[in-house]
Design an enzyme around this catalytic site. Structure first.
Site, mmCIF file in Angstrom:
data_model
loop_
_atom_site.group_PDB
_atom_site.id
_atom_site.type_symbol
_atom_site.label_atom_id
_atom_site.label_comp_id
_atom_site.label_asym_id
_atom_site.label_seq_id
_atom_site.Cartn_x
_atom_site.Cartn_y
_atom_site.Cartn_z
ATOM 1 N N GLU A 1 86.092 -37.319 95.755
ATOM 2 C CA GLU A 1 86.607 -36.458 94.673
ATOM 3 C C GLU A 1 87.933 -36.828 94.087
ATOM 4 O OE1 GLU A 1 86.664 -32.436 95.227
ATOM 5 O OE2 GLU A 1 87.902 -32.593 96.752
ATOM 6 N N HIS B 1 83.087 -27.126 102.071
ATOM 7 C CA HIS B 1 84.227 -28.075 101.505
ATOM 8 C C HIS B 1 85.457 -26.799 101.467
ATOM 9 C CE1 HIS B 1 82.768 -31.758 99.766
ATOM 10 N NE2 HIS B 1 81.762 -31.231 100.631
ATOM 11 N N GLU C 1 93.977 -31.867 102.544
ATOM 12 C CA GLU C 1 93.565 -32.742 101.442
ATOM 13 C C GLU C 1 94.852 -33.605 101.166
ATOM 14 O OE1 GLU C 1 90.642 -31.400 98.613
ATOM 15 O OE2 GLU C 1 89.740 -29.983 99.944
ATOM 16 N N GLU D 1 84.044 -30.813 104.564
ATOM 17 C CA GLU D 1 85.063 -31.684 104.080
ATOM 18 C C GLU D 1 86.095 -31.698 104.882
ATOM 19 O OE1 GLU D 1 86.649 -32.342 99.515
ATOM 20 O OE2 GLU D 1 86.935 -30.372 100.544
#
Ligand code: NOJ
Ligand code: CA
Length: 714
Positions: free
Chosen positions: A511, A486, A204, A505
């Site tokens: 988010e 995720h 991420e 994800e």
């Protein structure tokens, strides 16, 4: 439709010298021996003495892979036409036991084959797939030990893949891989788009664009553009029973496989016989070619589960954004979000617009306190008292909406695995067919308890995590349930083999626009499309209609909104386009119902857009800048198109040839003249016009803008 040719080269003489790689196309030179998935050199293959150089070319002849064994070292290089895409790069595996396959190697046999096969996806961005490749399988021997492995190489028009195969043989039963030395030796000045590996936030991260030479250790897929304009993406296919591959830079431009370590420091522990994942290099003249490539899926095995028709692609609403923008809480501490009442209201909303499901997060005991670091206490069967799972699922059944399950593990694999059967039983009894799971834990902090009762910690792409995910997917299948993890392990195309592994994800999703500083920003999606999305579907959760949620008034004094710098840096039209641009067979309709009802006109696009496609075609684009993608609805005649741009406003011209025969009503949702993600993100113009395939459309996209179109067949 199946067509598989095998040939065995009987004489080393034929293959010695560079010409061996291109003097004959295997298709012309072979005789059919029927289908064989594992073209191991067979008894009919004569072992020959050392082969110095051999090679293989793609069906269109453009891409040529040359393989050499010199001074005991095995290398491969890749050319496309006259261009050297990959300089000679090492191949090999190092073992703890014995000599391994890194030095002292000779090629003792070469077997070639080719295949041109059509296969179908049960759901996907494309129904009909074509696997057209040439293959060469080298038998490689370690001179000292006499042990052999096979290096299998496949060349497609859209790139290459290769893997190592080690059979059971004397002295090789239990194997510990200490290192994989596969190299990817490229021009250090080429431009790369990458995210770092082995960092706390897993996958991420925002993508960075730098010369290759400035890359740290990076995750794959990594996208690299040479100064000639040739685009490549390095990744892997069919990651099973192995550790995920990152890329480390030894010398400038000399990238090497770096497998996620196990807790004790070795990379992989397994038994013979084994095959490694495929190492893949997608190659294209331009950015859109990478998106149109089907190499990763073609290198995965066909469906091993059989009927997975319990999973139907579709759209879902949920109690989810509510928590992220601090309307409610996951736990019961301030305003518990997952109540029976709120779920029923959302089910009404979903039913009204014919969406398929409602996700509910925070329904189960374990969220109170610091759930980020609390994976040990999650129960996957006990509900909070204000959530009646039987009542909501019965209500959903009445009105035709499914509950979508949620299992947050906070990275504790053992706590989840020990409850898995009961958890799946419970959800199965409600008639549910999709579970979103979660592994919120820092990179390297996934936790499990070893056989000795001692806690171990590892990476989200380490061998233990790889095994865990497949275990869950297989168990879920037995319960008629599909998975959407995720904080997952990256996608390597396993949805072909396990079609209930439907989405995941594995990148910065929506988010981050609720609480991330910085939020995803204008170039994030144009980056994702040409990097992360090459690996497979993503549950990005598109559809924000209130683009500045943190400017809403607080709902409770103990629940102040997040920092308003976190917001959606897209125009509304761009946000709509995501339903076409970011492929997933389950697409969330993530915002609060009242924000959709307030823009019923724009919302119609989300109501109409399907989540399953007959075919998809990337029409245009540049990595990190803009993209145009068209998709035809599966089981229907309509087409949908999305286009989006980064922070630069631009005009896109779209040739409608892809529509084929017939007349269409183009329902267009485009940026208005003042649209700009900073100053006027809601400037949206909705128009309709008749078009055919001979027309061209042209749009001005605002800064971080887009366009979404439904072409309704007349
Ligand atoms: C992170 C996931 O990406 C997000 O979608 C989810 O809401 C939280 N974890 C809680 O499980
Ligand atoms: Ca996440």
């Amino acid at each position: 439709m199946r067509h598989y040719l095998i040939t065995v080269t009987l004489s080393a003489l034929l293959m010695v010298g560079v010409s061996g790689c291109s003097n004959s196309s295997p298709k012309e030179a072979t005789q059919s021996q029927g289908q064989t998935e594992n073209a191991q050199p067979s008894a009919t293959t004569k072992a020959v003495s050392e082969i110095d150089t051999t090679g293989i070319s793609s069906p269109d002849g453009k891409t040529v892979v040359t393989l050499t064994a010199r001074n005991g070292q095995l290398r491969y290089g890749v050319k496309r036409g006259d261009e050297e895409v990959l300089r000679p790069s090492r191949l090999g595996l190092r073992f703890l036991e014995g000599q391994g396959f890194d030095e002292d190697l000779i090629i003792t046999n070469v077997a070639t084959a080719s295949r041109d096969e059509i296969w179908e996806q049960p759901w996907g961005e494309q129904r009909v797939m074509r696997d057209d490749h040439n293959e060469t399988a080298l038998t490689v021997q370690s001179k000292g030990s006499g042990q052999v492995m096979v290096v299998r190489v496949r060349a497609f028009d859209d790139g290459i893949g290769f893997r190592y195969e080690v059979g059971r043989q004397e002295g090789l039963t239990n194997v510990t891989i200490t290192d994989e030395i596969t190299g990817f030796n490229i021009d250090p000045q080429s431009t790369a788009w990458w995210i770092p590996s082995r960092k706390y936030n897993r996958y991420e991260y925002l993508y960075r664009k730098t010369p290759v030479v400035d890359m740290p250790i990076v995750h794959t897929p990594v996208t690299i553009v040479a100064d000639t304009g040739t685009h490549i993406s390095i990744h892997e296919a069919a990651l099973v029973n192995y550790s995920g591959m990152s890329l480390e830079q030894n010398r400038d431009g000399d990238l090497e496989a770096d497998l996620a370590p196990r807790p004790e420091g070795h990379k992989v522990v397994l038994q013979t016989p084994f095959v490694t994942p495929w190492r893949t290099i997608q190659i294209s003249d331009d950015a859109k070619g990478l998106v149109n490539s089907s190499l990763i899926l073609n290198l995965n095995e066909p469906n091993k589960l059989g009927d997975t028709s319990y999973f139907k692609p579709g759209k879902y609403a949920g109690i989810w954004w509510h928590q992220h923008i601090r309307e409610v809480t996951w736990g019961s501490d301030v305003i518990h979000g997952a109540t029976t009442e709120r779920t029923k209201r959302l089910m009404d909303f979903a039913a009204k617009y014919d969406f398929d499901g409602v996700l509910v997060e925070g329904w189960n005991i374990g969220w109170d306190g610091d759930w980020f670091n609390n994976g040990d206490v999650f129960s996957f069967t006990e509900t909070y008292p204000d959530f009646d799972i039987e009542a909501v699922s019965a209500y959903g059944k009445q009105i035709g909406v499914q509950l979508i399950g949620h299992h947050e593990t906070s990275g504790n694999l053992t706590n989840y695995e020990t409850q898995l059967e009961d958890a799946l039983d419970l959800y199965q009894s409600t008639g549910m067919s999709v579970i979103k799971s979660g592994y919120v834990a820092d990179g390297g902090d996934l936790k499990w308890i070893g056989d000795d009762g001692v806690a171990r910690y590892g990476f989200h792409d380490g061998q233990r995590a790889v095994e865990h995910h497949l275990h869950v997917v297989k168990r879920a299948h037995e319960h008629g349930i599909a998975m959407n993890p995720h904080e997952p392990v990256k996608d390597t195309g396993l949805r072909r083999t396990y079609p209930n592994w439907v989405s995941r994800e594995g990148a910065r999703g929506q988010e981050f626009n609720a609480w991330g500083i910085p939020p995803n920003g204008p170039n994030h999606v144009p980056n994702l499309i040409f990097t992360r999305m090459l690996s497979g579907p993503m549950d990005y959760t598109p559809g924000a209609f209130n683009l500045r949620p943190n400017e809403l008034p607080d709902v409770h004094p103990d629940l102040p909104r997040n920092d308003p710098r976190s917001r959606i840096e897209h125009t509304l039209a761009k946000e709509l386009s995501l339903y076409v641009m970011i492929y997933s067979p389950i697409q969330m309709v993530m915002d609060l119902p009242e924000h959709y009802e307030a823009r019923r006109d724009a919302f119609q696009f989300i109501v109409d857009v399907p989540a399953d496609w007959e075919r998809s075609v990337a029409l245009d684009g540049a990595v990190g800048e803009f993209a145009v993608i068209a998709r035809q609805e599966r089981g229907g005649a309509d087409w949908y198109l999305g286009a989006l741009t980064n922070e630069t406003a631009r005009e896109v011209d779209i040739d409608l040839r892809f529509l084929g025969e017939g007349e269409f009503e183009a329902q267009i949702y485009r940026d208005g003249p003042e649209a700009d993600y900073e100053t006027n993100p809601y400037d949206l113009v909705i128009t309709s016009q008749r078009v055919t395939q001979t027309d061209q459309l042209s749009f001005n996209l605002g800064r971080s803008g887009g366009v979404a179109i439904r072409f309704k067949k007349l």
